[in-house]
Design an enzyme around this catalytic site. Structure first.
Site, PDB file in Angstrom:
ATOM      1  N   TRP A   1       0.828  -1.204   0.000  1.00 50.63           N
ATOM      2  CA  TRP A   1       0.000   0.000   0.000  1.00 50.63           C
ATOM      3  C   TRP A   1       0.865   1.259   0.000  1.00 50.63           C
ATOM      4  O   TRP A   1       0.380   2.342  -0.321  1.00 50.63           O
ATOM      5  CB  TRP A   1      -0.921   0.008   1.214  1.00 50.63           C
ATOM      6  CG  TRP A   1      -0.192   0.147   2.520  1.00 50.63           C
ATOM      7  CD1 TRP A   1       0.634  -0.760   3.100  1.00 50.63           C
ATOM      8  CD2 TRP A   1      -0.240   1.268   3.405  1.00 50.63           C
ATOM      9  NE1 TRP A   1       1.121  -0.280   4.297  1.00 50.63           N
ATOM     10  CE2 TRP A   1       0.588   0.954   4.507  1.00 50.63           C
ATOM     11  CE3 TRP A   1      -0.906   2.489   3.385  1.00 50.63           C
ATOM     12  CZ2 TRP A   1       0.774   1.831   5.574  1.00 50.63           C
ATOM     13  CZ3 TRP A   1      -0.722   3.352   4.457  1.00 50.63           C
ATOM     14  CH2 TRP A   1       0.111   3.030   5.529  1.00 50.63           C
TER      15      TRP A   1
ATOM     16  N   GLU B   1       0.737  -2.485  12.365  1.00 50.31           N
ATOM     17  CA  GLU B   1       0.784  -3.944  12.379  1.00 50.31           C
ATOM     18  C   GLU B   1       0.983  -4.518  13.774  1.00 50.31           C
ATOM     19  O   GLU B   1       0.978  -5.743  13.943  1.00 50.31           O
ATOM     20  CB  GLU B   1       1.890  -4.422  11.441  1.00 50.31           C
ATOM     21  CG  GLU B   1       1.633  -4.060   9.996  1.00 50.31           C
ATOM     22  CD  GLU B   1       2.851  -4.285   9.107  1.00 50.31           C
ATOM     23  OE1 GLU B   1       3.724  -5.097   9.487  1.00 50.31           O
ATOM     24  OE2 GLU B   1       2.934  -3.646   8.045  1.00 50.31           O
TER      25      GLU B   1
ATOM     26  N   GLN C   1       3.564   2.077  13.730  1.00 52.15           N
ATOM     27  CA  GLN C   1       3.562   3.313  12.951  1.00 52.15           C
ATOM     28  C   GLN C   1       2.235   4.029  13.169  1.00 52.15           C
ATOM     29  O   GLN C   1       1.299   3.470  13.719  1.00 52.15           O
ATOM     30  CB  GLN C   1       3.760   3.027  11.472  1.00 52.15           C
ATOM     31  CG  GLN C   1       2.636   2.233  10.829  1.00 52.15           C
ATOM     32  CD  GLN C   1       3.019   1.687   9.472  1.00 52.15           C
ATOM     33  OE1 GLN C   1       3.915   0.893   9.344  1.00 52.15           O
ATOM     34  NE2 GLN C   1       2.313   2.128   8.460  1.00 52.15           N
TER      35      GLN C   1
END
Length: 1008
Positions: free
Chosen positions: A639, A766, A874
């Site tokens: 992505w 994640e 993140q």
């Protein structure tokens, strides 16, 4: 020489073997820490900061017993007479320094006896009382590091001169980690000589049953380091908590660290970079060139790589240029069967890994039958205005003569299948006959395994196979040709190569006569051709569909035509074409930073923009996360492409943005197949892929990231909104919007609360996997659903009818999209006034940033450990604040940022850019600049310890976004509403764009 490693001082301890930079007599080979079997730790100053307790206990003892007629006890006496020694020896040394003799006594002496042993026992009593009252905590990262060593099967022991060692370990909660404790009592009982003798350490290793050569000694005291050096141990680590790095090295340490966590290769939670994080001598400042002096490094192979989006070639690393270490082609990859420990329906089946192709940049030089293998001087550089990478070697031939070799390489930006190399030889001292072996390198790499998921998958079966080529393999012009295919994927490529010196054609092995103090030049032309892959996934088995056919001779003929064209053009003309291409790029895309420094920020900004330029000059296939600069992430694209790279193209080179999005359009058949497999309608794009098939075997952080659909839809809307390209919308973009909207409609559901929920997904973060109602996913899905309906409404009646028929679209679907977009569950905490990243985040235990310090988390902690904690890899919600900026007010943005930023490790190279953008907007100017530097220096300073595997191309796009959107304040909310509100840090005078920058012309074409 090592790769993907953590720097410790001036040395590196993870990766391959290397020689430690000590005096020649001490030099030895040091292995990675994980290759040793046992670790022996000193206690005080290594595991626990009990030095102050010991110093206080010694002070109280000596203040009470030293006669007033002698010099008083000082802290200097502690380091000179006591530190690191058995306590009885320390007492005797101190009294001898004052000219006092005491009887030795016996260890059983009472603490009231004025004997050496009695005073030693009295000191123990004082220390015990201090320990009882004040307690002791280990150094912050110690328990975490010890846990990692135990998990990796290491045997651990403590070796301490202190008789209180076991009590201190118990009090500090560390005793459970150790197999043996050899303290002062054990040493006395066994008759072991104290440090700097190695006896106690050797005794501990013997008790553990591990050879000394397989054992590591970790010490902070000079006497302890000396003991380790005297014991023939495999590695002696100095822990610098005040002794000084130079002193520890001189005492015998092989390497020196400041904290134990550095041995695991971790990175700090917050990396604060100085204005210049690069050595000026090794990397001099030139705003239009990047240069490295000194021994080549694996990182240098990436930093000086070249590409044109079709061909990629790495710079000099000092290592062999085997397949996978030299040259790559866009989309050219091998496949393999993914074998799961436990199978389940819908798991990814076909793995994909970028396949290195024959490399034409491997040159060997001989003079007087001797190979010139070790240059006395080496330099490599890349010029951002010419796109030429230069490697410069000086070889000492004998005492009186030397040879300079300069290799200039250009991957042609205006000719996708061509690379040109110039070799210039200059002799010093005498005339030289140089024998050159310039064979195309097809050596197979050494297959190795690595647990780092950022690296490439290594496959033992498969790889490149040479095909038979007929009489054209070598023609009268010394042009050599070859055709190859991948054993599993079936993809085919061909190359042609030729050399010229003046008008003379040369074979791949040739001699060059070089006159004293004169230059001789040889040109090499290399052509590569392959068939673009069709992004529909796998035809059958492991074979990949490709455009055209597998006619290898057709590819060879293309190469032959390209070589003929190149020689007709000539080197100088090709250089001029390259310069013109880059002049046009810089005129359109440059970002000028006027800072108060010396130009380093501008230099690295140009390096980042140059990476974007060359990686996207042509887009025959998808744009991978590493471009064509290395094997990291196996050559997959994610992505990242649509979120961080396509926006740059949309605003600076719209025609290239359309090509990138058209590739996703062509991928729809494979995406529809994947959606069906996942029991959904529409299309589900792969999380990571090269050929259209999902290649992520770890579905929790792969397939579960459904937001990939919304990211692609967002890029489509942004592109159409900025450029006004209705032709693309009607022919291709509308299909992407409809099929992704259908996916969301079938993935989510209306709950009992009347809201539209999307459950069991993973957002960009994640470290929070398989959660319900991830905010980023839901708000982006809401955008996707709404924009798909609006796009249909924007069509003319004739266009609408055509699209509805082509996509078998019913009117009720549009109603459902609008309704579900309005009902979308967007978690919000009213008491805190913040958006919740997901429904469960506030119920998870916060991560212990003080004690669990190793980074990145994914390399040091099991996923289940991470998933149950409140910690972010993140930005997630914060990224949505930027992408959909117009939906949020400034107060909410600041509250969200202030809540989530401290939870973000920044383990992802993508994180710093979005953090910087939003930090600038909400008024955290200094923090915005800190994150900008992290993003800017991610590769050139190797901040993530994996630059050797390839550039972080999306991070380069993030650097552009930070300058233009963060400091420049540009927002378009996915092509909906343009606004500009600059937020400049005080340290930057101004980042600005040329007055004719394309976004200035494009900005009003499609935006409302």
């Amino acid at each position: 020489m090592i790769s993907d490693s953590a720097e410790i001082g001036n040395q590196t301890i993870e990766g391959k073997e290397f020689e430690v930079g000590q005096p020649e007599a001490k030099r030895k080979v040091v292995l990675p820490i994980d290759q040793y079997d046992a670790l022996l730790f000193d206690l005080d100053g290594v595991l626990v900061p009990t030095v102050e307790l010991h110093k206080e206990a010694w002070r109280r003892l000596f203040d009470s017993v030293l006669p007033s007629a002698v010099a008083s006890y000082t802290d200097a006496d502690y380091y000179r007479y006591v530190d690191g020694k058995p306590q009885y020896d320390g007492i005797q040394s101190l009294f001898e320094s004052r000219g006092i003799t005491l009887p030795a006594g016996d260890p059983s002496d009472s603490a009231e006896n004025n004997t050496i042993c009695g005073l030693g026992n009295r000191k123990n009593d004082i220390f015990d009382e201090l320990l009882r009252v004040q307690g002791v905590e280990p150094y912050a990262d110690v328990a975490d590091v010890l846990r990692h060593f135990v998990a990796s099967g290491k045997r651990l022991a403590v070796v301490s001169s202190s008789r209180n060692a076991r009590q201190v370990l118990l009090k500090a909660g560390l005793l459970k980690f150790f197999d043996e404790v050899v303290d002062g009592g054990v040493s006395a009982q066994e008759g072991l000589e104290g440090k700097p003798a190695p006896d106690a350490y050797q005794y501990a290793a013997d008790k553990l049953g591990v050879p000394y050569s397989h054992t590591v000694v970790l010490e902070d005291a000079l006497s302890g380091v000396a003991a380790g050096a005297a014991g023939d141990f495999g590695l002696v680590v100095g822990i610098d908590h005040g002794a000084g790095r130079t002193w520890l090295l001189d005492a015998g340490a092989d390497i020196v660290v400041n904290q134990l966590g550095q041995l695991l290769g971790g990175i700090a939670h917050r990396t604060e970079l100085a204005d210049d994080s690069l050595d000026h001598d090794r990397y001099p400042i030139d705003t239009w060139k990047f240069t490295e002096y000194g021994k080549p490094s694996p990182e240098g192979a990436t930093l000086f790589s070249l590409s044109n989006g079709t061909i990629g070639v790495r710079g000099e690393s000092g290592e062999p240029r085997w397949l996978g270490s030299g040259t790559f082609l866009s989309g050219f990859h091998e496949t393999f069967t993914i074998r799961h420990a436990e199978e389940a329906y819908g798991f990814a089946r076909v793995g994909q890994v970028v396949q290195g192709v024959p490399d034409s940049q491997d040159f060997r030089f001989f003079v007087d039958d001797q190979q010139l293998s070790t240059p006395g001087n080496f330099m490599q550089s890349v010029d951002f205005r010419t796109g030429i990478a230069t490697r410069s070697y000086r070889f000492d031939v004998d005492e009186h003569s030397s040879l300079d070799v300069e290799i200039n390489t250009m991957v042609c930006l205006s000719r996708a299948d061509l690379m040109v190399t110039s070799l210039t030889f200059k002799a010093h001292g005498r005339d030289l006959k140089v024998h050159v072996e310039a064979r195309v390198n097809t050596d197979k790499p050494v297959v190795s395994r690595d647990t780092d998921p950022r690296k490439a998958d290594m496959i033992a079966d498969g790889g490149l196979r040479k095909l038979k080529v007929d009489s054209i393999a070598r023609n009268d012009d010394n042009e050599d040709f070859g055709a190859y295919h991948c054993a599993n994927s079936g993809l085919t490529m061909a190359l042609g190569v030729c050399q010229q010196s003046g008008e003379q054609s040369l074979p791949q092995i040739f001699d060059v006569d070089v006159q004293k103090e004169s230059e001789t030049r040889v040109l090499r032309y290399t052509a590569y051709n392959s068939y673009p892959i069709r992004p529909v996934g796998i035809d059958q088995g492991l074979e990949v569909a490709a455009d055209g056919n597998h006619d290898d001779m057709a590819l060879v003929r293309r190469c032959e035509h390209t070589l003929s064209w190149a020689k007709e053009q000539g080197f100088d003309a090709l250089v001029d074409q390259q310069r013109q291409w880059l002049d046009d790029f810089w005129n359109k895309s440059d970002v000028i930073i006027e800072d108060s420094g010396d130009g380093r920020l501008q230099q690295v900004m140009h390096w980042e923009l140059f990476q974007l330029a060359q990686a996207t000059a042509t887009i025959p296939n998808g744009i991978s996360a590493k471009g064509l600069s290395g094997t990291g992430y196996s050559g997959h694209y994610f992505w990242d492409t649509e979120t961080y790279i396509v926006p740059f193209l949309t605003y600076t080179a719209p025609q290239l943005a359309r090509q990138a999005l058209s590739f996703r359009y062509r991928q729809l058949p494979a995406a529809r197949k994947r959606a069906a497999m996942m029991n959904m309608d529409g299309a589900l794009f792969p999380w990571r892929s090269i050929n259209g098939e999902e290649a992520s075997a770890f579905f929790e952080a792969g397939t579960a990231q459904y937001h990939i659909d919304a990211d692609i839809a967002y890029a489509v809307c942004q592109y159409v909104g900025v450029t006004g390209d209705r032709d693309f919308l009607v022919k291709e973009g509308i299909d992407i919007l409809v099929e992704t909207a259908r996916m969301w409609e079938s993935l989510g559901y209306i709950g009992g609360d009347g809201a539209f929920h999307i459950n069991t997904v993973t957002g960009p973060d994640e470290y929070s996997a398989l959660v319900d109602d991830n905010y980023y996913t839901n708000v982006m899905a809401q955008f996707n659903l709404r924009k798909a309906a609006e796009a249909i409404d924007s069509l003319t009646p004739q266009e609408r009818e055509t699209v509805m028929q082509r996509l078998t679209l019913g009117s009720q679907e549009l109603v459902n999209w609008r309704t579900d977009a309005k009902r979308m569950k967007l978690p919000f905490d009213d008491s805190l006034g913040i958006h919740l990243q997901d429904d469960e985040i506030m119920r998870r235990e916060p991560w212990d940033f003080k004690h669990d310090t190793e980074r990145p988390l994914l390399l040091h902690y099991h996923p289940m450990v991470i998933y149950r904690r409140r910690v972010l890899k993140q930005t997630d919600t914060v990224l949505a604040l930027y992408l959909l900026s117009s939906q949020f007010d400034e107060q909410v943005k600041r509250r969200d940022f202030d809540f989530y930023d401290p939870l973000t490790t920044g383990d992802s190279s993508l994180s710093a850019a979005s953090q910087s953008i939003v930090a600038a907007e909400v008024g955290h100017s200094k923090l915005a600049m800190d994150y900008f530097r992290q993003s800017l220096y991610a590769d050139v300073a190797n901040l993530h310890s994996n630059t050797a595997d390839g550039i972080h191309l999306a991070s380069a796009g993030g650097v552009w976004m930070t300058a233009v959107a963060g400091f420049g304040g540009l927002r378009d909310s996915g092509g909906e509403l343009l606004s500009i509100d600059p937020h400049l840090p005080e340290s930057l005078a101004k980042p600005h764009l040329p007055s004719h920058h394309p976004w200035r012309q494009n900005r009003s074409q499609g935006l409302s």
